[in-house]
Motif scaffolding. Structure first.
Motif, PDB file in Angstrom:
ATOM      1  N   TYR A  26     -20.179   5.861  -3.129  1.00 60.20           N
ATOM      2  CA  TYR A  26     -19.263   6.878  -3.673  1.00 60.20           C
ATOM      3  C   TYR A  26     -19.934   8.253  -3.697  1.00 60.20           C
ATOM      4  N   PHE A  27     -21.190   8.317  -4.124  1.00 55.46           N
ATOM      5  CA  PHE A  27     -21.922   9.577  -4.208  1.00 55.46           C
ATOM      6  C   PHE A  27     -22.077  10.209  -2.829  1.00 55.46           C
ATOM      7  N   SER A  28     -22.334   9.372  -1.822  1.00 56.82           N
ATOM      8  CA  SER A  28     -22.439   9.868  -0.455  1.00 56.82           C
ATOM      9  C   SER A  28     -21.106  10.434   0.028  1.00 56.82           C
ATOM     10  N   LEU A  29     -20.015   9.725  -0.229  1.00 53.30           N
ATOM     11  CA  LEU A  29     -18.688  10.197   0.183  1.00 53.30           C
ATOM     12  C   LEU A  29     -18.315  11.484  -0.547  1.00 53.30           C
ATOM     13  N   LEU A  30     -18.637  11.563  -1.845  1.00 57.23           N
ATOM     14  CA  LEU A  30     -18.330  12.757  -2.623  1.00 57.23           C
ATOM     15  C   LEU A  30     -19.065  13.969  -2.055  1.00 57.23           C
ATOM     16  N   ASN A  31     -20.366  13.818  -1.776  1.00 52.24           N
ATOM     17  CA  ASN A  31     -21.136  14.921  -1.213  1.00 52.24           C
ATOM     18  C   ASN A  31     -20.666  15.257   0.196  1.00 52.24           C
ATOM     19  N   PHE A  32     -20.196  14.251   0.929  1.00 49.83           N
ATOM     20  CA  PHE A  32     -19.654  14.488   2.264  1.00 49.83           C
ATOM     21  C   PHE A  32     -18.428  15.401   2.195  1.00 49.83           C
ATOM     22  N   THR A  33     -17.556  15.174   1.215  1.00 47.40           N
ATOM     23  CA  THR A  33     -16.374  16.041   1.078  1.00 47.40           C
ATOM     24  C   THR A  33     -16.741  17.435   0.577  1.00 47.40           C
ATOM     25  N   PHE A  34     -17.926  17.562  -0.055  1.00 45.37           N
ATOM     26  CA  PHE A  34     -18.394  18.877  -0.516  1.00 45.37           C
ATOM     27  C   PHE A  34     -18.896  19.742   0.638  1.00 45.37           C
ATOM     28  N   LEU A  35     -19.378  19.111   1.713  1.00 46.51           N
ATOM     29  CA  LEU A  35     -20.122  19.837   2.738  1.00 46.51           C
ATOM     30  C   LEU A  35     -19.339  21.007   3.319  1.00 46.51           C
ATOM     31  N   PHE A  36     -18.050  20.804   3.572  1.00 48.76           N
ATOM     32  CA  PHE A  36     -17.257  21.847   4.209  1.00 48.76           C
ATOM     33  C   PHE A  36     -16.046  22.235   3.367  1.00 48.76           C
ATOM     34  N   VAL A  97     -10.689   5.760  -0.271  1.00 49.00           N
ATOM     35  CA  VAL A  97     -11.447   6.541  -1.251  1.00 49.00           C
ATOM     36  C   VAL A  97     -11.716   7.939  -0.710  1.00 49.00           C
ATOM     37  N   LEU A  98     -12.072   8.032   0.571  1.00 45.88           N
ATOM     38  CA  LEU A  98     -12.341   9.336   1.179  1.00 45.88           C
ATOM     39  C   LEU A  98     -11.104  10.231   1.132  1.00 45.88           C
ATOM     40  N   SER A  99      -9.941   9.649   1.347  1.00 46.02           N
ATOM     41  CA  SER A  99      -8.700  10.433   1.301  1.00 46.02           C
ATOM     42  C   SER A  99      -8.435  10.967  -0.104  1.00 46.02           C
ATOM     43  N   ILE A 100      -8.711  10.139  -1.105  1.00 47.84           N
ATOM     44  CA  ILE A 100      -8.547  10.589  -2.492  1.00 47.84           C
ATOM     45  C   ILE A 100      -9.507  11.745  -2.786  1.00 47.84           C
ATOM     46  N   ILE A 102     -10.850  13.838  -0.655  1.00 44.60           N
ATOM     47  CA  ILE A 102     -10.428  15.024   0.086  1.00 44.60           C
ATOM     48  C   ILE A 102      -9.308  15.743  -0.660  1.00 44.60           C
ATOM     49  N   THR A 103      -8.319  14.983  -1.118  1.00 43.52           N
ATOM     50  CA  THR A 103      -7.219  15.567  -1.894  1.00 43.52           C
ATOM     51  C   THR A 103      -7.745  16.158  -3.196  1.00 43.52           C
ATOM     52  N   GLN A 104      -8.733  15.497  -3.773  1.00 46.20           N
ATOM     53  CA  GLN A 104      -9.344  15.979  -5.013  1.00 46.20           C
ATOM     54  C   GLN A 104     -10.010  17.335  -4.803  1.00 46.20           C
ATOM     55  N   GLN A 105     -10.652  17.526  -3.661  1.00 46.64           N
ATOM     56  CA  GLN A 105     -11.255  18.824  -3.356  1.00 46.64           C
ATOM     57  C   GLN A 105     -10.189  19.921  -3.291  1.00 46.64           C
ATOM     58  N   PHE A 106      -9.012  19.582  -2.758  1.00 42.58           N
ATOM     59  CA  PHE A 106      -7.908  20.548  -2.715  1.00 42.58           C
ATOM     60  C   PHE A 106      -7.453  20.908  -4.125  1.00 42.58           C
ATOM     61  N   LEU A 107      -7.351  19.899  -4.994  1.00 43.73           N
ATOM     62  CA  LEU A 107      -6.953  20.155  -6.387  1.00 43.73           C
ATOM     63  C   LEU A 107      -7.979  21.047  -7.083  1.00 43.73           C
ATOM     64  N   ILE A 108      -9.266  20.786  -6.838  1.00 47.07           N
ATOM     65  CA  ILE A 108     -10.326  21.613  -7.430  1.00 47.07           C
ATOM     66  C   ILE A 108     -10.196  23.058  -6.955  1.00 47.07           C
ATOM     67  N   ALA A 109      -9.936  23.225  -5.654  1.00 48.03           N
ATOM     68  CA  ALA A 109      -9.787  24.570  -5.102  1.00 48.03           C
ATOM     69  C   ALA A 109      -8.577  25.286  -5.703  1.00 48.03           C
ATOM     70  N   MET A 110      -7.487  24.555  -5.918  1.00 47.65           N
ATOM     71  CA  MET A 110      -6.288  25.163  -6.488  1.00 47.65           C
ATOM     72  C   MET A 110      -6.498  25.528  -7.961  1.00 47.65           C
ATOM     73  N   ILE A 111      -7.221  24.682  -8.687  1.00 46.28           N
ATOM     74  CA  ILE A 111      -7.531  25.000 -10.086  1.00 46.28           C
ATOM     75  C   ILE A 111      -8.376  26.270 -10.144  1.00 46.28           C
ATOM     76  N   ALA A 112      -9.353  26.381  -9.249  1.00 50.40           N
ATOM     77  CA  ALA A 112     -10.166  27.598  -9.183  1.00 50.40           C
ATOM     78  C   ALA A 112      -9.306  28.807  -8.814  1.00 50.40           C
ATOM     79  N   PHE A 160     -12.868   4.533 -12.281  1.00 49.96           N
ATOM     80  CA  PHE A 160     -13.427   5.875 -12.419  1.00 49.96           C
ATOM     81  C   PHE A 160     -12.808   6.841 -11.409  1.00 49.96           C
ATOM     82  N   ILE A 161     -12.672   6.396 -10.158  1.00 52.08           N
ATOM     83  CA  ILE A 161     -12.119   7.251  -9.106  1.00 52.08           C
ATOM     84  C   ILE A 161     -10.695   7.671  -9.445  1.00 52.08           C
ATOM     85  N   TRP A 162      -9.879   6.721  -9.903  1.00 55.59           N
ATOM     86  CA  TRP A 162      -8.487   7.042 -10.218  1.00 55.59           C
ATOM     87  C   TRP A 162      -8.370   7.891 -11.485  1.00 55.59           C
TER      88      TRP A 162
END
Length: 460
Positions: A26-36, A97-100, A102-112, A160-162
């Motif tokens: 999970y930590f690897s996938l999370l950091n992977f979605t952070f990269l770009f 999990v990766l799709s969730i 990725i969508t989570q990164q979009f939500l974070i960006a929109m909150i910002a 935790f993910i959900w």
């Protein structure tokens, strides 16, 4: 206050419950979605914060157009990230999990994005509320699940993910309601001129963020991808990295305060040398004291938080604590260079750091595993730190005397001697902490004059 509770009270507990292997993937996938994830922003938040404050009526009109740009960027980011995941050989079972995430990164960006409107309208209380709402909800919801989980029923990572995903959705909805309440509604559509204007102005900053994210976050992804037991190794690495992340969060608060002050003083052609020297001494010398304490007491610190793989986590954590000093140097010197507008210089140095990190990781990870990743991180951050230090010293014409270097080396020696003697003579860690605080006071690292200087500069 809330974010460290979420990091140590929730994230660390989840890893203790599910184990290093499951959490490591999970930590690897999370950091992977952070990269770009910079593809989701490209400087939109900075553009919005600045222009809402200056042209509130105009930015209300542009809100829907900027939201349209964000949707286009989300599609590009999602497609790019999924294609890259396929190229790197992630198995099909991780894509839900990766799709969730990725969508989570979009939500974070929109909150910002919503926060940029609130801060631009000087609604700082609402901005602060929204900044921690997702973590607060995570603490409540995940804490409730921990409390009501029956003995014998193992907590699953999927919970935790959900829960985290739901927390971001609720925060997104609250942010949307706050912005609509204060600004009103606007039709969402893609507007090419506005989109190109924002992107053109923000490319240097976006590139810097991408490079910094890569050489900071790529280690766990390479660990998980390059080793047969990569998920376990990534989980071990996560235990030390989580602490560095928490410490760095407090250091970031310091730099966020200094950036606008440096920028204004440079614009007014005022001398920033004294404020820079005072602030760099507090942040860098303070990080050395913290690093020395955690280096010698790594097992005790990790044992307070984790239950799994503590012995294996100690060596990489010790190296990461040394890396924390380099990160603080980058924070203070990079803040000054950013205020100067030296984006080309910063991007060049960050690119060199990325090359060092990836190159050393490719060589060391197959041989030394998680310890090799920690060595790579230390080397890359040190190269960036020394490069920025050299350039700022030339820009500010900092002429360090031999006596200054001697005092600094004495301080380092005293800090690390306290920890070494503590281990040698089994001195309680609270006494070691007291000795380090006394050392900070003796060497005048904790300086009331600095805080008064910052307050005075912020009120001008």
């Amino acid at each position: 206050m809330i974010k460290p509770v979420a990091i140590f009270g929730i994230d660390a507990t989840v890893q203790n419950q599910v184990g290093s292997e499951a959490y490591g993937l999970y930590f690897s996938l999370l950091n992977f979605t952070f990269l770009f994830n910079i593809l989701l922003d490209l400087g939109i938040n900075n553009f919005t914060t600045k222009n809402v404050a200056q042209y509130p009526g105009l930015m209300t009109k542009y809100m829907g157009r900027i939201a349209g740009l964000r949707l286009v960027l989300f599609v590009l980011y999602a497609v790019f990230t999924l294609i890259l995941a396929s190229v790197l050989g992630y198995p099909p079972e991780v894509y839900p999990v990766l799709s969730i995430l990725i969508t989570q990164q979009f939500l974070i960006a929109m909150i910002a994005y919503f926060r940029s409107y609130l801060s631009g309208m000087l609604l700082f209380r609402l901005d602060a509320l929204l900044s921690v709402l997702d973590r607060f909800l995570l603490i409540l919801l995940c804490g409730a699940v921990f409390f009501f989980t029956l003995p014998g029923n193992a907590f699953k990572l999927e919970y935790f993910i959900w829960i985290q995903f739901i927390s971001y959705i609720l925060s997104f909805l609250v942010g949307l309601m706050l912005v609509v309440r204060h600004i009103g509604t606007s039709k969402i559509r893609f507007h090419r001129p506005i989109s190109f204007l924002i992107i053109r102005q923000s490319i240097p900053y976006a590139l810097l963020i991408v490079l910094m994210m890569l050489y900071t976050r790529v280690d766990s992804v390479m660990l998980e991808r390059m080793l047969d037991d990569g998920a376990v190794q990534s989980g071990i690495y996560a235990q030390g990295f989580r602490l560095i992340d928490a410490f760095f969060m407090f250091a970031m608060l310091f730099s966020n305060l200094l950036l606008p002050i440096f920028s204004r003083m440079i614009g007014l052609k005022e001398n920033v040398k004294e404020l820079f020297s005072l602030s760099s001494k507090l942040l860098i010398w303070g990080s050395i004291a913290l690093a020395s304490f955690c280096f010698w007491n790594a097992h005790e610190v990790l044992d307070l938080i984790y239950t799994n793989d503590i012995e294996k986590s100690v060596p990489p954590f010790q190296l990461l604590m040394l890396t924390f000093v380099a990160m603080c140097i980058i924070l203070i010197f990079g803040t000054y260079l950013t205020a100067l507008g030296e984006m080309k210089t910063l991007n060049t140095i960050a690119f060199i750091g990325l090359i060092v990190n990836v190159g050393v990781n490719l060589y060391l990870i197959p041989r030394w595993g998680v310890w090799g990743a920690a060595v790579s991180t230390l080397m890359a951050q040190s190269v960036v730190a020394v490069s920025q230090l050299y350039i700022v010293a030339k820009r500010l014409k900092l002429n360090w005397q031999f006596a200054d270097a001697g005092v600094f080396m004495l301080f380092v020696a005293v800090c690390f001697s306290i920890g070494w003697l503590g281990i040698l003579y089994n001195i309680h860690i609270l006494l070691q902490m007291g000795a380090l605080i006394a050392c900070l006071l003796l060497f005048k690292v904790i300086n009331i004059r600095l805080f008064s200087s910052i307050l005075f500069a912020s009120k001008k």
